[in-house]
Design an enzyme around this catalytic site. Structure first.
Site, mmCIF file in Angstrom:
data_model
loop_
_atom_site.group_PDB
_atom_site.id
_atom_site.type_symbol
_atom_site.label_atom_id
_atom_site.label_comp_id
_atom_site.label_asym_id
_atom_site.label_seq_id
_atom_site.Cartn_x
_atom_site.Cartn_y
_atom_site.Cartn_z
ATOM 1 N N CYS A 146 0.839 -1.189 0.000
ATOM 2 C CA CYS A 146 0.000 0.000 0.000
ATOM 3 C C CYS A 146 0.877 1.243 0.000
ATOM 4 C CB CYS A 146 -0.881 0.021 1.242
ATOM 5 S SG CYS A 146 -1.782 -1.510 1.534
ATOM 6 N N ARG B 71 3.170 0.663 -6.814
ATOM 7 C CA ARG B 71 3.248 -0.303 -5.713
ATOM 8 C C ARG B 71 2.106 -1.317 -5.773
ATOM 9 N NH1 ARG B 71 6.556 1.879 -1.429
ATOM 10 N NH2 ARG B 71 5.460 0.629 0.116
ATOM 11 N N TRP C 278 -3.926 -2.075 -1.137
ATOM 12 C CA TRP C 278 -3.841 -3.414 -1.735
ATOM 13 C C TRP C 278 -4.446 -4.364 -0.711
ATOM 14 C CZ3 TRP C 278 -1.560 -8.204 -0.818
ATOM 15 C CH2 TRP C 278 -1.406 -9.046 -1.928
ATOM 16 N N ASN D 272 -0.199 0.674 6.184
ATOM 17 C CA ASN D 272 0.403 -0.332 5.325
ATOM 18 C C ASN D 272 0.924 -1.437 6.223
ATOM 19 O OD1 ASN D 272 1.663 -1.805 3.334
ATOM 20 N ND2 ASN D 272 3.400 -0.416 3.112
ATOM 21 N N GLY D 273 0.547 -2.693 5.935
ATOM 22 C CA GLY D 273 1.015 -3.804 6.742
ATOM 23 C C GLY D 273 -0.140 -4.645 7.241
ATOM 24 N N GLU E 292 12.424 -17.496 -14.860
ATOM 25 C CA GLU E 292 12.120 -16.064 -14.908
ATOM 26 C C GLU E 292 11.225 -15.722 -16.091
ATOM 27 O OE1 GLU E 292 12.234 -11.825 -14.472
ATOM 28 O OE2 GLU E 292 12.182 -13.565 -13.147
ATOM 29 N N LYS F 292 7.549 -13.966 -15.754
ATOM 30 C CA LYS F 292 7.202 -12.716 -16.431
ATOM 31 C C LYS F 292 5.900 -12.878 -17.210
ATOM 32 C CE LYS F 292 10.138 -9.823 -15.192
ATOM 33 N NZ LYS F 292 9.963 -10.528 -13.917
ATOM 34 N N GLU G 224 2.907 -13.101 -14.885
ATOM 35 C CA GLU G 224 2.637 -11.854 -14.180
ATOM 36 C C GLU G 224 1.781 -10.888 -14.987
ATOM 37 O OE1 GLU G 224 6.206 -10.704 -11.175
ATOM 38 O OE2 GLU G 224 6.736 -10.729 -13.285
ATOM 39 N N HIS H 98 10.757 -36.601 -17.253
ATOM 40 C CA HIS H 98 10.382 -37.114 -15.929
ATOM 41 C C HIS H 98 9.013 -36.587 -15.501
ATOM 42 C CE1 HIS H 98 14.272 -38.970 -15.319
ATOM 43 N NE2 HIS H 98 14.842 -37.854 -15.746
ATOM 44 N N LYS I 250 4.282 -4.000 -6.375
ATOM 45 C CA LYS I 250 5.704 -3.878 -6.682
ATOM 46 C C LYS I 250 6.568 -4.208 -5.466
ATOM 47 C CE LYS I 250 9.266 -2.702 -9.209
ATOM 48 N NZ LYS I 250 9.711 -3.639 -10.268
#
Length: 606
Positions: free
Chosen positions: A2, A27, A74, A98-99, A478, A482, A485, A501, A601
């Protein structure tokens, strides 16, 4: 995650708060709101969705006042809604947070038994109601806020605004970052310096456990023990807070394009004197290190996985890599001779910071690789190595990832030279190769048109696999991350040798397979795995160099050709097509590239 802002100014606060919140959009958020005090009256406006919705609301229902707080939320406790949006108000107090307040259920029960009513599903409302209760018992706003803080468990950054107090904001941090901005007869609060950049470059970062009382002309900070303390005022360069898209459609596109420049800055910083890699004091004595433990989350974790290959192959140094959220609770033994290394773009990642604190006092030394030198992780490290990527706004990390790789490779090379596993001549050769890297990346960006065409085809898929061997395996991970996301396509990555496998059962004509395969010592084995895919009707997108395309490109669905490069540098180069592929696939699908759904973010909560 947030975003928090606060203003004690000489002009109307609402426009300043909204503009500061816009600079915190990166963020991640799902609702936003502000509260102001005008002639002693506390009022607020909140809206769900993008900040433009809050701006529209303020046109029809303006808020006056030169004191205020703002927030982008958020969601953690409670779905996105106007009721759950911040600021939360209880009588004469408004709060942004925030938290996570971990003991909010116990506090909520206590307040309910005292006859106080809840109207939201959030943990934050508990903070506002508790403060209201203490004020109703006769405590001053500052004392009520401090008593509330003493009751809270968890991680938080908080800002309090009070009815009848147009020259007062109380703030606190425990686990989540918070910065104070100094102006001329004005004071500001922000989750980070980016929010405050248009108003001031003079910043004080609160330390863990601090709370502060702000007026327009004063700042009193108390530490976790209640003692008045001084914290340094730092001058923040405007370059560090530049959040302009620079003519690009998205921040992510801009940040992909910036990689040759920022990598050149990082290489120049650490290789300023020929082949000698310079580290800040105190440095590291690699001859005494017996094991390196690397800890990170998300993309930074994949940077660590890549670096594991480098440290073990170049320096003969055993490396253990852990996801921070698992490491902190697994409580692994830290043996003598262990250096703990933490990688985080923001330097505030909650799980990574908690893992660092677990290692403090156990590991011989704490090292961090960060993009924000003033961050908590950097400040709590024995040695903090900046990656010099500049501000990264896109949620999907690009230039920070390649800068992390670059700094980690430089560190591995320095370790190899110190431990005698590479010679001075080999070091000179690798240093020279590194200095050509920005130019090679610049040339690699010319593949964009080719990638765009491939991405349009990939955008029609529901599932995509990524394969890679050796140093390309972490890059495959990665690349899949990406794509997930920002395009919301399900993607998985596997070491190429693991295909038979189990994952090969997924292969058919509907599942494209992206293969990252420079012409290196493992290329022939990767080609064999590609043949297994194609024999089952799978469509292979091969990303390789010209020699690799000539030798292994027969029968593939499509090929993207990169410049040839020293194999040790290949992970940094091959990050470019992985990023561009995700970007243009998302573009083709029309998703929100810079602010993908459900993501933030800077992950400052568990």
């Amino acid at each position: 995650m947030c975003g928090i802002v606060g203003v004690l100014g000489s002009h109307e606060a609402a426009p300043l708060l909204v503009e500061a919140l816009k600079r915190l959009e990166y963020r991640g958020y799902d609702s936003a709101g502000i509260a102001t005090v005008n002639d002693g009256t506390l009022a607020r406006r909140r809206a769900i969705g993008k900040l433009v919705n809050l701006s529209d609301l303020l046109v029809h229902e303006p808020l006056l006042g030169r004191s205020g707080i703002g927030h982008t939320r958020w969601a953690t406790h409670g779905a996105p809604s106007v009721d759950n949006a911040h600021p939360h108000q209880a009588g004469p107090v408004a709060v942004v947070h925030n938290g996570i307040i971990e003991n909010f259920r116990e506090l909520r029960q206590e307040l309910a038994e005292a006859g106080l009513d809840f109207v939201t599903e959030t943990d934050t409302e508990t903070v506002a109601l508790l403060t209201e209760r203490y004020m109703s018992e006769g405590l001053s706003p500052v004392d009520a806020a401090r008593k509330t803080l003493s009751r809270l468990e968890g991680a938080f950054a908080l800002a309090f605004l009070f009815e009848g107090q147009d020259d007062l904001i109380v703030v606190a941090r425990k686990g989540s970052p918070l910065a104070i901005g100094h102006g001329e007869g004005e004071m500001y609060v922000g989750s980070d310096a980016i929010a405050l950049a248009p108003m001031t470059h003079r910043i004080t970062y609160l330390e863990e456990g601090d709370n502060a009382v702000l007026t327009r002309t004063s700042l009193e900070i108390r530490n976790a023990d209640g003692e008045i303390v001084n914290r340094e005022i730092r001058e923040i360069s405007i370059d560090q807070t530049n959040v302009d898209k620079g003519g690009h459609k998205h921040f992510m596109a801009k940040e992909i394009a910036e990689q040759p420049t920022v990598l050149a800055d990082a290489i120049r910083h650490y290789l300023s004197d020929g082949a000698e890699i310079a580290l800040p004091d105190p440095g590291l004595d690699f001859t005494k290190i017996e094991r390196l433990t690397m800890v990170a989350c998300g993309t930074a974790f994949y940077a660590c996985l890549t670096a594991k290959y480098w440290f073990e192959q170049i320096a003969g140094l055993p490396v253990e890599v852990d996801v921070a959220s698992e490491f902190r609770y697994r409580e692994p033994p830290i043996t003598k001779g262990t250096v703990a290394l933490f990688v985080s773009q923001s330097g505030e990642t909650a799980d990574t910071l908690a893992a660092l604190r677990y290692c403090a006092g156990k590991a011989d030394k704490i090292v961090s690789v960060v993009n924000v030198p003033e961050s908590s992780i950097a400040r709590e490290s024995d040695l903090a190595l900046p990656i010099l990527a500049g501000t990264e706004i896109g949620v999907a990390s690009t230039k920070a990832f390649t800068c992390q790789l670059t700094v980690l490779l430089l560190l591995a090379l320095k370790a190899g030279l110190a431990r005698g596993t590479i010679t001075a001549d080999e070091m000179q050769e690798k240093s020279a190769a590194l200095q050509t890297l920005p130019g090679i990346l610049n040339n690699a960006l010319e593949i964009e048109a080719k990638v765009t065409k491939a991405a349009r085809k990939l955008s029609e898929a529901r599932d995509i696999l990524f394969l890679g061997r050796g140093l390309m395996y972490p890059l495959a991970l990665e690349g899949a991350l990406k794509l997930k996301e920002i395009s919301y396509i399900h993607a998985e990555a596997y070491a190429s040798g693991e295909l038979k496998h189990g994952p090969i059962a997924l292969i058919d004509k509907h599942v494209p397979v992206v293969v990252l395969a420079p012409r290196d010592a493992l290329f022939d084995k990767t080609v064999s795995n590609m043949q297994e895919v194609m024999a089952r009707g799978g469509k292979v997108l091969l990303i390789t160099d010209s020699q690799g395309a000539e030798e292994g490109g027969h029968g593939v669905w499509d090929t993207i050709i990169l410049p040839e490069i020293d194999p040790i540098l290949a992970p940094i180069l091959y990050a470019i097509p992985a990023q561009l592929l995700a970007y243009h696939t998302a573009e083709a699908k029309g998703t929100d590239v810079d602010q993908p759904r459900n993501l933030a973010k800077s992950v400052t909560v568990e």
